[in-house]
Design a protein around this motif. Structure first.
Motif, PDB file in Angstrom:
ATOM      1  N   SER A 139       0.861  -1.177   0.000  1.00  0.00           N
ATOM      2  CA  SER A 139       0.000   0.000   0.000  1.00  0.00           C
ATOM      3  C   SER A 139       0.904   1.235   0.000  1.00  0.00           C
ATOM      4  O   SER A 139       1.844   1.307   0.806  1.00  0.00           O
ATOM      5  CB  SER A 139      -0.879  -0.031   1.262  1.00  0.00           C
ATOM      6  OG  SER A 139      -1.174   1.269   1.706  1.00  0.00           O
ATOM      7  N   THR A 140       0.630   2.181  -0.875  1.00  0.00           N
ATOM      8  CA  THR A 140       1.467   3.393  -0.889  1.00  0.00           C
ATOM      9  C   THR A 140       1.312   4.156   0.426  1.00  0.00           C
ATOM     10  O   THR A 140       2.240   4.823   0.868  1.00  0.00           O
ATOM     11  CB  THR A 140       1.096   4.315  -2.083  1.00  0.00           C
ATOM     12  OG1 THR A 140      -0.307   4.574  -2.044  1.00  0.00           O
ATOM     13  CG2 THR A 140       1.470   3.701  -3.410  1.00  0.00           C
ATOM     14  N   ASN A 141       0.130   4.060   1.063  1.00  0.00           N
ATOM     15  CA  ASN A 141      -0.032   4.724   2.366  1.00  0.00           C
ATOM     16  C   ASN A 141       0.890   4.092   3.408  1.00  0.00           C
ATOM     17  O   ASN A 141       1.533   4.799   4.185  1.00  0.00           O
ATOM     18  CB  ASN A 141      -1.485   4.612   2.857  1.00  0.00           C
ATOM     19  CG  ASN A 141      -2.329   5.794   2.430  1.00  0.00           C
ATOM     20  OD1 ASN A 141      -2.075   6.404   1.390  1.00  0.00           O
ATOM     21  ND2 ASN A 141      -3.338   6.120   3.218  1.00  0.00           N
ATOM     22  N   GLN A 167      -0.827  -2.212  -6.261  1.00  0.00           N
ATOM     23  CA  GLN A 167      -0.802  -2.420  -4.805  1.00  0.00           C
ATOM     24  C   GLN A 167      -1.329  -3.832  -4.526  1.00  0.00           C
ATOM     25  O   GLN A 167      -2.362  -4.234  -5.066  1.00  0.00           O
ATOM     26  CB  GLN A 167      -1.692  -1.417  -4.091  1.00  0.00           C
ATOM     27  CG  GLN A 167      -1.244   0.023  -4.200  1.00  0.00           C
ATOM     28  CD  GLN A 167      -2.109   0.959  -3.371  1.00  0.00           C
ATOM     29  OE1 GLN A 167      -1.639   1.589  -2.446  1.00  0.00           O
ATOM     30  NE2 GLN A 167      -3.379   1.046  -3.702  1.00  0.00           N
ATOM     31  N   LYS A 211      -5.555  -0.206   0.596  1.00  0.00           N
ATOM     32  CA  LYS A 211      -6.486  -0.050   1.725  1.00  0.00           C
ATOM     33  C   LYS A 211      -7.543   1.004   1.433  1.00  0.00           C
ATOM     34  O   LYS A 211      -7.235   2.067   0.906  1.00  0.00           O
ATOM     35  CB  LYS A 211      -5.714   0.409   2.975  1.00  0.00           C
ATOM     36  CG  LYS A 211      -4.636  -0.536   3.433  1.00  0.00           C
ATOM     37  CD  LYS A 211      -4.077  -0.092   4.766  1.00  0.00           C
ATOM     38  CE  LYS A 211      -3.376   1.245   4.675  1.00  0.00           C
ATOM     39  NZ  LYS A 211      -2.817   1.709   5.950  1.00  0.00           N
ATOM     40  N   ARG A 259     -11.264   2.930   3.276  1.00  0.00           N
ATOM     41  CA  ARG A 259     -11.710   3.373   4.603  1.00  0.00           C
ATOM     42  C   ARG A 259     -12.351   2.214   5.341  1.00  0.00           C
ATOM     43  O   ARG A 259     -12.830   1.262   4.748  1.00  0.00           O
ATOM     44  CB  ARG A 259     -12.732   4.503   4.471  1.00  0.00           C
ATOM     45  CG  ARG A 259     -12.120   5.813   4.041  1.00  0.00           C
ATOM     46  CD  ARG A 259     -13.196   6.878   3.961  1.00  0.00           C
ATOM     47  NE  ARG A 259     -13.658   7.265   5.294  1.00  0.00           N
ATOM     48  CZ  ARG A 259     -14.947   7.362   5.640  1.00  0.00           C
ATOM     49  NH1 ARG A 259     -15.885   7.067   4.785  1.00  0.00           N
ATOM     50  NH2 ARG A 259     -15.268   7.734   6.854  1.00  0.00           N
ATOM     51  N   LYS A 271     -18.346   4.765  -8.731  1.00  0.00           N
ATOM     52  CA  LYS A 271     -17.166   5.249  -8.005  1.00  0.00           C
ATOM     53  C   LYS A 271     -15.903   5.038  -8.842  1.00  0.00           C
ATOM     54  O   LYS A 271     -15.649   3.949  -9.331  1.00  0.00           O
ATOM     55  CB  LYS A 271     -17.053   4.503  -6.670  1.00  0.00           C
ATOM     56  CG  LYS A 271     -15.814   4.868  -5.878  1.00  0.00           C
ATOM     57  CD  LYS A 271     -15.871   4.338  -4.466  1.00  0.00           C
ATOM     58  CE  LYS A 271     -14.508   4.391  -3.803  1.00  0.00           C
ATOM     59  NZ  LYS A 271     -14.517   4.016  -2.393  1.00  0.00           N
TER      60      LYS A 271
END
Ligand code: BTN
Length: 326
Positions: free
Chosen positions: A92-94, A115, A119, A121, A186
């Motif tokens: 995950s880049t986060n 990824q 992830k 929310r 979305k």
């Protein structure tokens, strides 16, 4: 910078213009043979390079390869994107951004082609296959107060919507708080993660994670996901260059973050927001709240008038699964 990277930068700067082998050799300070070898190295890495006799070389327009040089060439932000790290694959880049955040300058951007553990929310996942999307995280060492933190995600939503519209004919809507929609599907999710300096009552580090479905996801998203989510290409028929889109998001976000505290962006946010005016249901903890969405307040909370006439203000941290009631 090695010859390969310098050549990529030269192509990025030249845009759609051809550059001759001899001009490239002179610009890079290397032999024509070294230029030719670097062209081959780029082709081996998956770049399509067009060559025309007597005109020279240029990068094909339909390139779908993410690169720091191609992104940087289009970044004109004052704070964000001074450092850009492009990864082929990451969980995950986060996650990556959070690990390296302390050692990286404010505004560093982490981008990945794929990824393996994207992830969303509330513990959900974000499907992130190779070659299809733009998965990016921006590291902030914010100077603004803790009260401004809830505004970051909504400012990022407006910035991303504008970036997509700058490069396509899409009409991008926002579903509070952080989802972007085209034609009712979305296309973008945003996940902001922050750590707080309790003593200073300030934000220590914030990581804004933005996932944009760019290229067609037909046959990649399963049936269930396809009902709700799609991509820019599938909804508009347009193929956007992921490097250009990444730079556009950086430029747009840089501008919005620099003036976030005046909250002017909220006007733009409200004009795009989809829930407002509708009867909606929202999960707040274990409770399901039903009522009319009245709009977005100055802290980017959703105001809702419940069935017994009480007006509640829902924060993004507590509300989940907001749906328009059918
Ligand atoms: C959501 O839809 O609930 C939020 C999705 C956020 C996805 C992006 S992709 C880049 C960054 N890395 C992650 O793991 N998540 C965010």
């Amino acid at each position: 910078m090695n010859v390969r990277d310098s050549l990529l930068k030269a192509f990025a700067d030249a845009g759609s213009n051809y550059i001759s082998g001899s001009a490239l050799a002179e610009q890079l300070g290397v032999s024509r043979n070294a230029v030719w070898k670097a062209v081959k190295a780029l082709e081996n890495d998956g770049y399509t390079i067009e060559s025309v006799t007597a005109r020279g070389y240029r990068l094909a327009e339909n390139n779908n390869h993410l690169s720091e040089q191609l992104i940087s060439a289009k970044v004109n932000a004052s704070v964000l994107g001074k450092q850009i790290i492009v990864l082929d694959e990451v969980d995950s880049t986060n996650n990556y951004a959070k690990i390296v955040s302390k050692d990286m300058p404010n505004g560093t951007v982490i981008v990945a082609d794929k990824q393996t553990g994207g992830k969303g929310r509330m513990g959900r996942s974000f499907v992130s296959p190779s070659g299809k999307g733009l998965y990016m995280s921006i590291i902030l060492h914010p100077e603004f107060s803790i009260n401004t933190a809830p505004l970051i995600t909504s400012a990022a939503a407006v910035a991303t919507a504008e970036a997509i519209e700058a490069l396509s004919k899409a009409d991008v809507k926002i579903k509070w708080v952080n989802d972007l929609y085209i034609n009712g599907k979305k296309i973008v999710g945003i996940l902001t993660e922050a750590s707080v300096d309790m003593e200073m009552r300030a934000l220590d580090i914030a990581v804004i994670g933005i996932g944009i479905n760019v290229r067609s996801v037909k046959g990649i998203f399963d049936e269930e996901l396809s009902k709700r989510a799609s991509s820019i290409e599938d909804e508009t028929g347009e193929i956007i260059d992921r490097n250009a889109l990444c730079a556009e998001v950086i430029n747009s976000l840089d501008s919005y973050l620099s003036k976030i505290e005046n909250r002017a962006y909220l006007r733009e946010y409200r004009s795009r927001e989809l829930l407002t005016g509708n009867i909606i249901t929202a999960k707040v903890g274990s409770e399901t709240v039903t009522g009319k969405a009245l709009g977005i307040d100055r802290n980017a909370n959703l105001m809702i008038e419940t069935e017994n006439g009480i007006v509640r203000s829902l924060s993004s941290g507590e509300a989940n699964l907001c749906r328009i009631k059918e």
